[in-house]
Write a protein that holds these residues in place. Structure first.
Motif, short mmCIF file in Angstrom:
data_model
loop_
_atom_site.label_atom_id
_atom_site.label_comp_id
_atom_site.label_asym_id
_atom_site.label_seq_id
_atom_site.Cartn_x
_atom_site.Cartn_y
_atom_site.Cartn_z
N UNK A 325 0.83 -1.21 0.00
CA UNK A 325 0.00 0.00 0.00
C UNK A 325 0.86 1.25 0.00
N UNK A 326 1.92 1.23 -0.80
CA UNK A 326 2.87 2.36 -0.83
C UNK A 326 2.17 3.68 -1.14
N UNK A 327 2.42 4.69 -0.31
CA UNK A 327 1.91 6.03 -0.60
C UNK A 327 2.84 6.78 -1.54
N UNK A 328 4.14 6.67 -1.25
CA UNK A 328 5.12 7.37 -2.07
C UNK A 328 6.46 6.67 -1.98
N UNK A 329 7.28 6.94 -3.00
CA UNK A 329 8.54 6.20 -3.11
C UNK A 329 9.74 7.11 -2.88
N UNK A 330 10.71 6.59 -2.14
CA UNK A 330 12.03 7.23 -2.05
C UNK A 330 12.94 6.44 -2.98
N UNK A 331 13.47 7.09 -4.00
CA UNK A 331 14.33 6.41 -4.98
C UNK A 331 15.80 6.68 -4.64
N UNK A 332 16.54 5.60 -4.40
CA UNK A 332 17.93 5.77 -3.92
C UNK A 332 18.95 5.36 -4.98
N UNK A 333 20.16 5.82 -4.77
CA UNK A 333 21.34 5.39 -5.52
C UNK A 333 21.28 5.65 -7.02
N UNK A 334 20.53 6.66 -7.41
CA UNK A 334 20.46 6.97 -8.85
C UNK A 334 21.81 7.48 -9.34
N UNK A 335 22.60 8.05 -8.43
CA UNK A 335 23.95 8.52 -8.79
C UNK A 335 24.85 7.39 -9.28
N UNK A 409 4.00 8.61 -6.64
CA UNK A 409 4.93 9.75 -6.58
C UNK A 409 6.30 9.34 -6.05
N UNK A 410 7.35 9.77 -6.75
CA UNK A 410 8.70 9.66 -6.19
C UNK A 410 8.97 10.99 -5.50
N UNK A 411 8.83 10.99 -4.18
CA UNK A 411 8.87 12.27 -3.44
C UNK A 411 10.28 12.60 -2.95
N UNK A 412 11.17 11.62 -3.07
CA UNK A 412 12.53 11.81 -2.57
C UNK A 412 13.49 11.09 -3.52
N UNK A 413 14.56 11.80 -3.89
CA UNK A 413 15.59 11.18 -4.72
C UNK A 413 16.92 11.27 -3.97
#
Ligand code: GDP
Ligand code: IMO
Ligand code: MG
Length: 425
Positions: A325-335, A409-413
């Protein structure tokens, strides 16, 4: 940014090591309480703050901020590991409550874990060898030793007496292990009773305390260990852990009412990694995989094993969003993907000539799935960008595509391991 929430869960959407520790630490600054609800020291959560690196195995990642920490009933505790971790912080700096219902990892659990893996041979799971499976097995079989037992010497003696001989027999007679002289009932009792004395003062009803904190409108952060596809029911069984990392399990793992959680933050790595055996549809067994492993320093925090690496898999994330039931996603390590010429994202699987967009319920069938990829232009990320708009256009396109496909939504990168290498949108 305040979370303005009662209880939030931070949950891994892939196979663990998504960066839950970093994201938990990032929000811990504005939280009152951080709690672990599942797993044990199979977890390894790294936090980097102001150049200092913290590695957590049992302690919640809120400790880097000096927050009040809780270890819930759904966890399994190796007391030796916990004491060492506490010592590394200095006991005075720790505000910790441990639930009396949490299970204790005993010396035979680790030995049984390793013996069972050896016995499975080529079919091994690739566990961390920390005794997690055997400890949860004892819990389910109602033969476990709980934290309340550990800290009560008389009871501990009785409990060890009740299960020592059987475990010894299994190790010696079934697995033909040479246990040596150290493996004696009295010695184990002595060591554990001593550790129980050290930990006794931290015992408290985590379920009650957190329920009250939520009622008092405190900000509560529940930190998942492992990831959705290591869930004992909904992961890639049998290549899973023995607890439930998924968000719903936070309620059971702490002991909260079904409506206590009002935000589910899913943490996803911008590509996919997995430690141990099991299906991995987008795996890169190539030089490119080696390059990403090196750039991302994808070596386990707990066991040092190289993590398997592959492209981002939206089939996994779609299913994980539904399960949690994810509300929003934090996407990590894109660097970590910076500098690659072309990138791929898996949008669907092909199974038996048909395209599917969710993970098959029969996990064995995942081995038969092949990925359907969409290609993306490469991008550069320096790790110094301060806003989403500052990110390379191609990186924004990569992120936008994920959001659109998942309708989340990806609310954090996250663009680096440091606490401040974090972009909120
Ligand atoms: P967890 O188990 O989900 O907490 O994740 P781990 O801590 O095991 O693994 C994530 C690793 O990546 C850690 O070493 C983090 O310090 C690091 N990390 C987290 N976020 C980022 C990021 O955005 N970029 C880079 N380069 N490293 C990151
Ligand atoms: P964090 O919290 C990645 C994997 C093991 C193995 C399987 C079962 O850091 O994300 P176990 O010892 O639990 O019986 O092993 O689960 N595993 C993890 N992989 N991150 C973790 O934790 C893991 N904890 C367990 O590699 O495949
Ligand atoms: Mg980890």
């Amino acid at each position: 940014m305040g979370l303005c929430l009662a209880a939030s869960v931070i949950v891994g959407l892939q196979f663990g090591d998504e960066g839950k520790g970093k994201i938990t630490d990032f929000f811990a600054g504005q939280s009152d309480i951080v709690a672990r609800y599942n797993g044990g020291n199979n977890a390894g959560h790294t936090v980097v703050a102001n150049g200092k690196e913290y590695k957590f195995h049992l302690m919640p990642s809120g400790l880097a901020h000096g927050k009040k920490c809780f270890i819930g009933a759904g966890t399994v505790i190796d007391p030796g590991v916990l004491i060492k971790e506490m010592e590394s912080f200095g006991k005075k700096n720790i505000d910790l409550v441990i639930d009396p219902r949490a299970q204790i990892i005993m010396p035979w659990h680790g030995l049984l874990d390793m013996a069972s893996e050896k016995n499975k041979g080529a079919n091994k799971i690739g566990t961390t060898g920390r005794g997690i499976g055997p400890c949860y097995s004892d819990c389910a079989a109602r033969t476990g030793i709980r934290f309340a037992d550990l800290i009560d010497e008389k009871r501990l003696h009785k409990k060890i007496k009740a299960c020592f001989e059987l475990n010894k027999k299994i190790l010696e007679k079934v697995y033909e292990m040479d246990l040596g002289n150290d493996f004696s009932e009295e010695k184990i009792f002595g060591e554990y009773a001593k550790m129980g004395k050290v930990l006794g003062e931290f015992c408290g009803d985590v379920s009650l305390e957190i329920s009250r904190a939520i009622l008092a409108k405190k900000e509560v952060l529940l930190e998942g260990a492992q990831g959705t596809f290591l869930d004992n029911s909904f992961g890639t069984y049998p290549f899973v852990t023995s607890s439930h990392p998924t968000a719903g399990a936070a309620l059971v793992g702490i002991g909260l009412g079904a409506k206590a959680i009002d935000k589910v933050i899913g943490v996803a790595k911008a590509y996919t990694t997995r430690v141990g055996e099991g299906p991995f549809v987008t795996e890169l067994k190539s030089e490119l995989g080696d390059r990403i492993r090196k750039q991302g320093n994808e070596f386990g925090t707990t066991t040092g094993r190289p993590r398997r690496v592959g492209w981002l898999d939206l089939v996994l994330l779609r299913t994980a969003n539904r399960l949690n039931g994810t509300d929003k996603i934090a996407l990590t390590k894109i660097d970590v993907l910076s500098g690659l010429e072309k990138l791929k994202i898996c949008t669907e699987y092909e199974l038996g000539g048909k395209k599917i967009n969710e993970v098959p319920a029969d996990a064995e069938r995942i081995f038969e799935c092949s990925p359907v990829f969409k290609e993306f232009h490469g991008f550069k990320i320096s790790g110094t960008e301060k806003s989403f708009e500052e990110l390379d256009k191609n990186a924004r396109e990569y992120i936008g595509f994920i959001e659109k496909e998942l309708d989340t939504k990806i609310f954090l990168v996250s663009i680096g391991a440091e606490r401040n290498q974090t972009i909120l949108r």
